[in-house]
Design a protein around this motif. Structure first.
Motif, short mmCIF file in Angstrom:
data_model
loop_
_atom_site.label_atom_id
_atom_site.label_comp_id
_atom_site.label_asym_id
_atom_site.label_seq_id
_atom_site.Cartn_x
_atom_site.Cartn_y
_atom_site.Cartn_z
N VAL A 249 10.05 -6.91 0.80
CA VAL A 249 10.57 -6.02 1.81
C VAL A 249 9.37 -4.72 1.93
O VAL A 249 10.01 -3.79 2.49
CB VAL A 249 11.52 -5.12 0.80
CG1 VAL A 249 13.10 -6.33 0.64
CG2 VAL A 249 11.32 -4.76 0.01
N ASP A 250 8.09 -5.56 1.81
CA ASP A 250 6.94 -4.21 1.84
C ASP A 250 6.99 -4.21 3.37
O ASP A 250 6.56 -5.66 4.18
CB ASP A 250 5.90 -5.00 0.94
CG ASP A 250 6.15 -4.30 -0.35
OD1 ASP A 250 7.16 -3.52 -0.81
OD2 ASP A 250 5.90 -5.15 -1.44
N LEU A 251 6.45 -3.69 4.32
CA LEU A 251 6.39 -3.52 5.80
C LEU A 251 4.77 -4.42 5.56
O LEU A 251 3.83 -3.99 4.82
CB LEU A 251 6.64 -3.03 6.74
CG LEU A 251 8.07 -1.76 6.27
CD1 LEU A 251 7.36 -0.59 7.25
CD2 LEU A 251 8.97 -2.40 6.92
N GLN A 252 4.36 -5.22 6.85
CA GLN A 252 3.22 -5.85 6.74
C GLN A 252 3.07 -5.24 8.08
O GLN A 252 3.59 -5.33 9.51
CB GLN A 252 3.36 -7.28 6.55
CG GLN A 252 3.67 -7.97 5.56
CD GLN A 252 2.84 -7.77 4.39
OE1 GLN A 252 1.64 -7.74 4.44
NE2 GLN A 252 3.68 -7.08 3.16
N TYR A 253 1.48 -4.94 8.38
CA TYR A 253 1.26 -4.09 9.49
C TYR A 253 -0.60 -4.80 9.85
O TYR A 253 -0.83 -4.24 8.67
CB TYR A 253 1.55 -2.57 9.52
CG TYR A 253 1.15 -1.66 8.53
CD1 TYR A 253 0.20 -1.57 8.39
CD2 TYR A 253 1.77 -1.85 7.20
CE1 TYR A 253 -0.41 -0.59 7.15
CE2 TYR A 253 1.63 -1.07 5.65
CZ TYR A 253 0.54 0.02 6.27
OH TYR A 253 0.11 0.59 5.12
N ALA A 254 -0.92 -4.07 10.47
CA ALA A 254 -2.06 -4.33 11.11
C ALA A 254 -3.34 -2.58 10.47
O ALA A 254 -2.21 -1.99 10.74
CB ALA A 254 -2.66 -4.84 12.71
N LYS A 255 -4.46 -3.41 10.24
CA LYS A 255 -5.10 -1.81 9.79
C LYS A 255 -6.59 -1.79 10.66
O LYS A 255 -7.06 -3.35 10.69
CB LYS A 255 -5.52 -2.25 8.50
CG LYS A 255 -4.24 -1.81 6.73
CD LYS A 255 -4.27 -2.43 5.86
CE LYS A 255 -3.16 -2.15 5.15
NZ LYS A 255 -3.47 -1.94 3.37
N PRO A 256 -7.15 -1.21 11.11
CA PRO A 256 -8.08 -1.42 11.05
C PRO A 256 -9.28 -1.56 10.78
O PRO A 256 -9.28 -1.27 9.66
CB PRO A 256 -8.25 0.48 11.85
CG PRO A 256 -7.85 1.03 11.01
CD PRO A 256 -6.57 0.22 10.42
N VAL A 257 -10.88 -2.04 11.54
CA VAL A 257 -11.74 -2.69 10.27
C VAL A 257 -12.04 -1.18 10.09
O VAL A 257 -12.69 -0.34 11.43
CB VAL A 257 -12.73 -3.87 11.14
CG1 VAL A 257 -13.73 -4.35 10.59
CG2 VAL A 257 -11.32 -4.27 11.07
N GLU A 258 -12.70 -1.09 8.89
CA GLU A 258 -13.49 0.01 8.23
C GLU A 258 -15.23 -0.72 8.44
O GLU A 258 -15.31 -1.51 8.18
CB GLU A 258 -13.55 0.27 7.03
CG GLU A 258 -12.24 0.83 7.13
CD GLU A 258 -11.75 1.57 5.43
OE1 GLU A 258 -12.44 1.27 5.16
OE2 GLU A 258 -10.61 1.88 5.08
#
Length: 258
Positions: A249-258
């Motif tokens: 049930v965890d939301l998966q989302y894109a993350k910015p590249v550091e």
């Protein structure tokens, strides 16, 4: 006998000892060819690089990951049942709190749900289909397959009718479920399915069938059913038990590249 410089036995250096660029170039070519053969052998490891059937295809990888995701979902469901069983022993909560939690879990779709149900089955048309009614063009390949919007139209109509729970294929839908198609395959919650696609919903059978018939998107789909032979079947299933959602049930989302 000639007394020229290229005669054997003279004091001059023989011609064959002179530096010749052609010979050096030839040696370099053979060395490069040997390197290429060695690299090819090391890569192939005894297999045919171009045609060996043991090489993993992209479709094989997708099916493998889909099967693995299914196994993980089953394992997750077993662990969730174990956790709930342990929590029910003595969690320190009141009966009212337990009832409230159970209601939330039912609404979230994580618990089994029983009730009267209908099923809708969609399928691709035969590959050799032709127009059955006059005035319609001969079908393009795109006309003969189930599309994402067709599945979404059915799911949306069922929810709109007041369905209490919906299962697509063997998976329960929740609020974050996304029905997506890639080509002529369905990708649902990390697993891949091929047609025919079966959607089962628990609710009022009459209201659900009325909502299906009233949907403009489904009315458009029915044109292709009648003209080109796309599959459409609605059945009343009586009392059915839908499984609870067993995935994360965890939301998966894109993350910015550091």
């Amino acid at each position: 006998m000639s007394n020229s410089a290229d005669s054997p036995g003279t004091g001059s250096s023989p011609v064959r000892g002179r530096f010749r660029p052609v010979r050096v170039l030839t040696a370099a070519v053979f060395a490069l060819a040997g390197l290429i053969f060695f690299t090819s052998f090391n890569t192939a490891k005894g297999t045919n690089i171009r045609t060996d059937a043991s090489l993993l295809k992209l479709s094989d990888l997708i099916q493998e990951r889909s099967h693995k995701n299914g196994q993980l979902n089953e394992s997750n469901a077993v662990l969730r049942d174990d956790v709930e069983a342990l929590a029910e022993r003595d969690d320190g909560s009141t009966q009212a709190e337990d009832d409230k939690l159970a209601a939330l879990e039912r609404n979230a779709g994580t618990q089994k749900l029983s009730g009267e149900a209908i099923s809708v089955t969609l399928n691709d048309a035969p590959p050799d289909a032709t127009a059955k009614l006059p005035g319609y063009p001969e079908p393009q390949p795109d006309y003969l397959v189930i599309h994402q919007q067709d599945l979404q139209a059915v799911v949306n109509a069922l929810w709109q009718s007041g369905a209490k729970g919906i299962k697509v294929m063997d998976q329960r839908l929740i609020s974050t479920s996304a029905v997506r198609c890639v080509g002529n395959t369905l990708i649902l919650q990390g697993r891949v399915y091929s047609p025919p696609y079966k959607i089962t919903a628990v609710g009022d059978p009459e209201k659900m069938q009325t909502a299906l018939a009233a949907s403009p998107a489904i009315q458009n789909y029915m044109v292709y059913v009648n003209v080109y032979g796309l599959g459409w079947k609605v059945t009343e299933d009586g009392t059915v038990t839908l499984p609870g959602y067993s995935g994360t049930v965890d939301l998966q989302y894109a993350k910015p590249v550091e």
